[in-house]
Design an enzyme around this catalytic site. Sequence first.
Site, PDB file in Angstrom:
ATOM      1  N   TYR A 170       0.778  -1.083   0.024  1.00 26.89           N
ATOM      2  CA  TYR A 170       0.238   0.062  -0.114  1.00 26.89           C
ATOM      3  C   TYR A 170       1.046   1.250   0.005  1.00 26.89           C
ATOM      4  O   TYR A 170       2.053   1.529   0.437  1.00 26.89           O
ATOM      5  CB  TYR A 170      -0.872   0.047   1.149  1.00 26.89           C
ATOM      6  CG  TYR A 170      -0.173  -0.066   2.521  1.00 26.89           C
ATOM      7  CD1 TYR A 170       0.050   1.145   3.440  1.00 26.89           C
ATOM      8  CD2 TYR A 170       0.024  -1.059   3.119  1.00 26.89           C
ATOM      9  CE1 TYR A 170       0.728   1.170   4.409  1.00 26.89           C
ATOM     10  CE2 TYR A 170       0.738  -1.236   4.539  1.00 26.89           C
ATOM     11  CZ  TYR A 170       0.851  -0.063   4.922  1.00 26.89           C
ATOM     12  OH  TYR A 170       1.775  -0.275   6.373  1.00 26.89           O
ATOM     13  N   MET A 224       1.410   5.398   1.120  1.00 24.14           N
ATOM     14  CA  MET A 224       0.961   6.310   2.198  1.00 24.14           C
ATOM     15  C   MET A 224       1.548   7.529   2.184  1.00 24.14           C
ATOM     16  O   MET A 224       2.514   7.792   1.296  1.00 24.14           O
ATOM     17  CB  MET A 224       1.226   5.370   3.446  1.00 24.14           C
ATOM     18  CG  MET A 224       2.538   5.375   3.810  1.00 24.14           C
ATOM     19  SD  MET A 224       2.835   4.852   5.504  1.00 24.14           S
ATOM     20  CE  MET A 224       2.134   6.406   6.380  1.00 24.14           C
ATOM     21  N   ASP A 225       1.043   8.593   2.708  1.00 24.56           N
ATOM     22  CA  ASP A 225       1.676   9.824   2.944  1.00 24.56           C
ATOM     23  C   ASP A 225       1.601  10.311   4.393  1.00 24.56           C
ATOM     24  O   ASP A 225       0.697   9.699   5.346  1.00 24.56           O
ATOM     25  CB  ASP A 225       0.381  10.893   2.341  1.00 24.56           C
ATOM     26  CG  ASP A 225       0.534  11.052   0.824  1.00 24.56           C
ATOM     27  OD1 ASP A 225       1.632  10.694   0.238  1.00 24.56           O
ATOM     28  OD2 ASP A 225      -0.299  11.489   0.041  1.00 24.56           O
ATOM     29  N   LYS A 226       2.183  11.425   4.650  1.00 26.27           N
ATOM     30  CA  LYS A 226       1.907  11.955   5.831  1.00 26.27           C
ATOM     31  C   LYS A 226       1.240  13.266   5.804  1.00 26.27           C
ATOM     32  O   LYS A 226       1.373  13.987   4.799  1.00 26.27           O
ATOM     33  CB  LYS A 226       3.465  12.455   6.602  1.00 26.27           C
ATOM     34  CG  LYS A 226       4.371  11.180   7.040  1.00 26.27           C
ATOM     35  CD  LYS A 226       3.789  10.604   8.172  1.00 26.27           C
ATOM     36  CE  LYS A 226       4.875   9.590   8.878  1.00 26.27           C
ATOM     37  NZ  LYS A 226       5.540   8.661   8.251  1.00 26.27           N
ATOM     38  N   GLN A 264       9.389  -6.096   6.214  1.00 26.78           N
ATOM     39  CA  GLN A 264       8.839  -4.876   5.618  1.00 26.78           C
ATOM     40  C   GLN A 264       9.909  -4.238   4.704  1.00 26.78           C
ATOM     41  O   GLN A 264      11.108  -4.321   5.164  1.00 26.78           O
ATOM     42  CB  GLN A 264       8.375  -3.852   6.977  1.00 26.78           C
ATOM     43  CG  GLN A 264       8.229  -2.816   6.391  1.00 26.78           C
ATOM     44  CD  GLN A 264       7.905  -1.708   7.735  1.00 26.78           C
ATOM     45  OE1 GLN A 264       6.533  -1.675   8.280  1.00 26.78           O
ATOM     46  NE2 GLN A 264       8.796  -1.099   8.194  1.00 26.78           N
ATOM     47  N   SER A 270       0.364   6.819  12.903  1.00 28.29           N
ATOM     48  CA  SER A 270      -0.663   6.524  11.871  1.00 28.29           C
ATOM     49  C   SER A 270      -1.968   7.212  12.258  1.00 28.29           C
ATOM     50  O   SER A 270      -2.782   7.753  11.614  1.00 28.29           O
ATOM     51  CB  SER A 270      -1.071   5.045  11.987  1.00 28.29           C
ATOM     52  OG  SER A 270       0.280   4.218  11.417  1.00 28.29           O
TER      53      SER A 270
END
Length: 247
Positions: free
Chosen positions: A143, A145-147, A183, A221
């Site tokens: 997936y 993702m951004d901050k 990961q 998160s």
Amino acid sequence: MSEATTTLDGWYCLHDLRSIDWAAWKTLSSDERGQAVSEFLNVVEKWNEVATAKKGSHAMYTVVGQKADIMLMILRPTMEELNEIETELNKTTLAEYLVPAYSYVSVVELSNYLPADEDPYQNPQILARLYPELPKANHICFYPMDKRRQGDDNWYMLPMEERKKMMYSHSKIGRQYAGKVRQVISGSVGFDDFEWGVTLFADDVLQFKKLIYEMRFDEVSARYGEFGTFFVGNILPDEKVEKFLHI
């Protein structure tokens, strides 16, 4: 202005997801399909030779659900090599029956928090993470993702020390899954639509749910994370490609 984190960059990464046009694939004769599969496996064998020489790595998975049918994850030293691999694949007969579903371009990335006098590229543990041999785990989860950058919840306006502290707490959760989940984090600022790609490997697919759910309660998160589409799948060994594509 807040201080930017220094990153360590390794191999370039392409996630290439395709859907199979089964209706069109069925119109081929058994011999034609066999030739197309053999041609594709010859391409995969080239990837295997690169992996054996430790000049790259790759993973091939089937995707569960209707978002795609196949996921390829390719790691190479240069962006040009990723482009060459994609082009070679697109020239195969099989590619005529593969519909692009999603792709993601990034580079394997680590945040550099080592002392200034230590060369991270001389550290064997760091090198193994920047230039990884992708595992042959039963399952994959990918997936982007951004901050978040909204109002008071702007990750990039936080002081460096505060970001370090939160990321350390965040990483402690991940370490609890050592041996269960592998990961690979890849950075994609300027390369794709999100800022990072997260690829997880596990033999027990339920560990993805447990890990990601637990991390949702962590401030990194819960307050600052924004997530794209999730893709989950099952390993597709070379020797099972023919069976997977058999009609």
